[in-house]
Design a protein around this motif. Structure first.
Motif, PDB file in Angstrom:
ATOM      1  N   ASP A   1     -18.047 -29.385 -36.796  1.00  6.18           N
ATOM      2  CA  ASP A   1     -16.951 -29.251 -35.839  1.00  6.18           C
ATOM      3  C   ASP A   1     -16.532 -27.791 -35.684  1.00  6.18           C
ATOM      4  O   ASP A   1     -16.223 -27.328 -34.580  1.00  6.18           O
TER       5      ASP A   1
ATOM      6  N   ALA B   1     -11.893 -38.329 -37.983  1.00  4.87           N
ATOM      7  CA  ALA B   1     -11.523 -38.566 -36.590  1.00  4.87           C
ATOM      8  C   ALA B   1     -10.323 -39.500 -36.583  1.00  4.87           C
ATOM      9  O   ALA B   1     -10.110 -40.281 -37.520  1.00  4.87           O
ATOM     10  N   HIS B   2      -9.522 -39.404 -35.533  1.00  3.84           N
ATOM     11  CA  HIS B   2      -8.366 -40.280 -35.385  1.00  3.84           C
ATOM     12  C   HIS B   2      -8.828 -41.665 -34.945  1.00  3.84           C
ATOM     13  O   HIS B   2      -9.759 -41.797 -34.139  1.00  3.84           O
TER      14      HIS B   2
ATOM     15  N   ASP C   1      -9.513 -42.474 -31.324  1.00  2.00           N
ATOM     16  CA  ASP C   1     -10.669 -41.877 -30.673  1.00  2.00           C
ATOM     17  C   ASP C   1     -11.967 -42.578 -31.031  1.00  2.00           C
ATOM     18  O   ASP C   1     -13.051 -42.113 -30.656  1.00  2.00           O
TER      19      ASP C   1
ATOM     20  N   ARG D   1      -7.152 -36.270 -39.005  1.00  2.00           N
ATOM     21  CA  ARG D   1      -7.328 -35.554 -37.736  1.00  2.00           C
ATOM     22  C   ARG D   1      -6.306 -36.028 -36.710  1.00  2.00           C
ATOM     23  O   ARG D   1      -5.917 -37.207 -36.701  1.00  2.00           O
ATOM     24  N   GLU D   2      -5.908 -35.116 -35.851  1.00  2.00           N
ATOM     25  CA  GLU D   2      -5.056 -35.502 -34.736  1.00  2.00           C
ATOM     26  C   GLU D   2      -5.897 -36.167 -33.650  1.00  2.00           C
ATOM     27  O   GLU D   2      -7.112 -35.963 -33.560  1.00  2.00           O
ATOM     28  N   ARG D   3      -5.234 -36.951 -32.839  1.00  2.00           N
ATOM     29  CA  ARG D   3      -5.913 -37.570 -31.713  1.00  2.00           C
ATOM     30  C   ARG D   3      -6.389 -36.478 -30.754  1.00  2.00           C
ATOM     31  O   ARG D   3      -5.674 -35.493 -30.520  1.00  2.00           O
ATOM     32  N   ARG D   4      -7.583 -36.652 -30.200  1.00  2.00           N
ATOM     33  CA  ARG D   4      -8.100 -35.660 -29.258  1.00  2.00           C
ATOM     34  C   ARG D   4      -7.148 -35.501 -28.079  1.00  2.00           C
ATOM     35  O   ARG D   4      -6.689 -36.474 -27.483  1.00  2.00           O
ATOM     36  N   GLY D   5      -6.846 -34.257 -27.775  1.00  5.81           N
ATOM     37  CA  GLY D   5      -5.954 -33.980 -26.667  1.00  5.81           C
ATOM     38  C   GLY D   5      -4.494 -34.018 -27.035  1.00  5.81           C
ATOM     39  O   GLY D   5      -3.631 -33.751 -26.192  1.00  5.81           O
TER      40      GLY D   5
END
Length: 271
Positions: free
Chosen positions: A156, A234-235, A238, A266-270
């Motif tokens: 990443d 990953a969230h 997602d 991890r935070e959610r994408r976006g």
């Protein structure tokens, strides 16, 4: 069709070979990096690419110590228990401070030594670890899981896309077996009864199934997404992992395949 006269492969040798391959794949990702790229930040707060490799080098050495020097490992484990919140980060910091070429050489040497020790380890013997003692095959599986997870952090950071392989079977199995631990580490009671987990293999040709087919609590999805979930890379929002049943749904919110605190994840994408 398999030759019935052929010897059945040793499970230990299979997972050790997969661990070797996982390390080699990550090595290809970092082996040719410029010195400046080792300082790139990864999704783990405060950790660069160098920290990720340093952590793997440190934990590989710890596993080697457990396999070859039980008393020495006991002393290290006691030291870790005395500084549970900082001990791992201290190891990563020390390794990350080395010149990248030296860190890479140490990681490679440690992987080779651990491979040899795992190969020689008696199949039925249990070796000390920070949690319950483990057989060599379980230790190899745990090292593979961690190598893959920290390799995802590196990928990443570098903007690389890795092709998932059947080696994820080891990560998925640990994630399923760690269900009760994920609850215990948060002070939650373990669910009663087994869950059914059905995962589609990375190449789409197999179904990896765990637990009784008739279980009411069920989890389904791609093996890659499940492995990203249980390693908290990953969230959940997602990923295409779904739950049927309230207890299975709660588990997906807290699932983790590794020991120790879960961290922020991890935070959610976006977001």
């Amino acid at each position: 069709m398999p030759d019935p006269s052929s010897p059945v492969p040793d499970p230990s040798s299979l997972v050790i070979a997969d661990l070797r391959a996982e390390g080699e794949e990550l090595d290809q990702l970092v082996g040719a990096l410029e010195a400046g790229d080792w300082a790139r930040p990864t999704p783990a707060p405060g950790w660069t690419v160098a920290h990720q490799i340093a952590h793997l080098e440190w934990t590989d050495r710890a596993a080697l110590l457990a396999l070859t020097d039980a008393e020495g490992f006991a002393r290290q484990a006691a030291e870790a228990l005395g500084r549970p919140d900082t001990f791992v980060d201290e190891g990563a910091e020390a390794g990350a401070a080395l010149p990248p070429a030296e860190l890479l050489a140490r990681w490679r040497a440690g992987r080779a030594e651990l491979d040899a020790a795992l190969t020689k380890a008696p199949a039925g013997e249990r070796f000390p670890w920070y949690g319950p003692p483990m057989k060599a095959v379980s230790m190899a599986s745990a090292r593979l899981m961690e190598t893959w997870a920290h390799g995802q952090d590196v990928a990443d950071a570098l903007g690389a896309v890795r092709v998932p392989t059947a080696r994820l079977r080891h990560v998925a199995r640990i994630g399923v077996r760690a269900r009760d631990y994920a609850h215990a580490v948060r002070g939650l009671p373990a669910p009663e009864g087994e869950f059914r987990v059905e995962l589609t293999s990375p190449d789409g040709t197999e179904l990896w199934a765990y637990g009784p087919p008739e279980a009411e609590q069920r989890v389904t999805g791609p093996a890659l997404d499940f492995c990203l979930l249980v390693t908290r890379r990953a969230h959940r929002a997602d990923l295409a992992v779904t739950a049927s049943g309230a207890e299975a749904d709660r588990w997906l919110d807290i699932a983790q395949a590794f020991a120790g605190p879960a961290g922020e994840g991890r935070e959610r994408r976006g977001a």
